[in-house]
Every structure is written in C-alpha cells, then in structure tokens.
Design an enzyme around this catalytic site. Structure first.
Site, short mmCIF file in Angstrom:
data_model
loop_
_atom_site.label_atom_id
_atom_site.label_comp_id
_atom_site.label_asym_id
_atom_site.label_seq_id
_atom_site.Cartn_x
_atom_site.Cartn_y
_atom_site.Cartn_z
N ARG A 63 0.81 -1.22 0.00
CA ARG A 63 0.00 0.00 0.00
C ARG A 63 0.85 1.27 0.00
NH1 ARG A 63 -2.34 -3.89 3.00
NH2 ARG A 63 -4.37 -4.61 2.29
N GLU A 100 4.68 -9.84 14.24
CA GLU A 100 4.01 -10.27 15.47
C GLU A 100 4.28 -11.74 15.75
OE1 GLU A 100 -0.43 -10.08 17.45
OE2 GLU A 100 -0.08 -9.20 15.50
#
Length: 177
Positions: A63, A100
């Site tokens: 993006r 994560e």
C-alpha cells in the site's frame, strides 16, 4: 470543512477479527478510491517536503506504493519500491524485521539509490515500526539519507515512534489512540 484526518477516518473501513481474531484491520482502499481525498492527501504530504530537495520516495510494499508513487510524481522525484523477498528481478540487498509471529524480509534493488540521495519513506501504516526501520536500514546501506517517513495511519496505542531509528521526521495523517 472537515480536517484531512477526519476525512480519512470517515473513509477507512474497520474490519474486526481480520486477519486473525482480536485484530481490527483498517481498510484504506475507500480512501484511495476517493479522487478528491486522494489528491488532498498527496498535496498535504508534498507540502511537507517541497523545500527538502527530495531525490526519491521509497514506497513500502504494497500500500505504500499507492501513495508513494503519487507523492514522487507530486515532488518531481523518483520512486523506489521496497518489496517482500523474492519479488525483485535484479541484485538486491535485504533486511529482516520482526513480525508479530515471526520474521519478515524486505528487499531493495542494489542500484536503486545513489549515495547521498535524500529520500522519504512512505507506507500506509505505522504499527510497531519494524518495517519502516528495515526500510531505513536499506536506504542507509546504499549511502542515502532518510529525511522523512510518512504514513496515512498510525496505531498510536502501540507507541511505535519510540521504536523508530533513523527514520527522519515522522508524519502520520491519522492516529488511532
């Protein structure tokens, strides 16, 4: 008239439990499909850098490409993509960063920036700072300077700015606290 951050917030769609339970995904596609809002975002970001002699905008996959390419055009400078591993066809340099649940790798073509180039890093989201730090390390390895890092959205509740190293002036157009 609403401030730019409010207009961005109005267009972002929040999707709970995506991609995993407990995560709220912030879908920015309605932001980029709104021609007037998209133009205003690029104009606001370009105004930040008009006097900084920027040589390239480095957009982070994927993006960051949407806003980075348009920002480079507005600034009259080059655009350099930072991609996930294995996506670039010529010789690359890479950096690892923490996700994560594991580790990610991003790459940049070895000849993408000239030594001394002044760059703006562009990504749509600042969450933990891992990706943008890795991109800044790539820029530095090529002898270029990260002047600024721009984001559409920042997850302020994760306190990412305290994790940033050598990312220049940091701007987020919308912050979720």
């Amino acid at each position: 008239m609403k401030q730019l951050s409010e207009r961005i917030a109005d267009r972002i769609v929040s999707i709970p439990d995506y991609p995993t339970k407990g995560v709220i995904f912030r879908d920015i596609m309605p932001v980029s499909s709104d021609a007037e809002l998209f133009r205003d975002i690029i104009h606001a970001l370009a105004q930040l850098h008009r006097e900084q002699r920027i040589d390239a905008v480095v957009g982070i996959e994927s993006r960051g490409f949407i806003f980075g390419g348009a920002l480079a055009h507005a600034l009259g400078c080059g655009f350099v993509p930072v991609r996930k591993a294995g996506k670039l066809p010529r010789e690359t340099i890479y950096e690892k960063y923490q996700l994560e649940y594991g580790e990610g790798i991003i790459e940049m073509q070895k000849d993408a920036l000239n030594a001394g180039a002044r760059v703006v890093l562009m990504d749509y989201l600042l969450a933990t700072g891992g990706t943008v730090n890795a991109a800044a390390r790539l820029v530095a390895r090529l002898g270029a300077e990260t002047v600024a890092s721009d984001f559409l959205v920042e997850l302020g509740f994760l306190h990412p700015r305290g994790n940033l190293i050598s990312c220049g002036t940091v701007t987020s157009l919308l912050t979720y606290q």
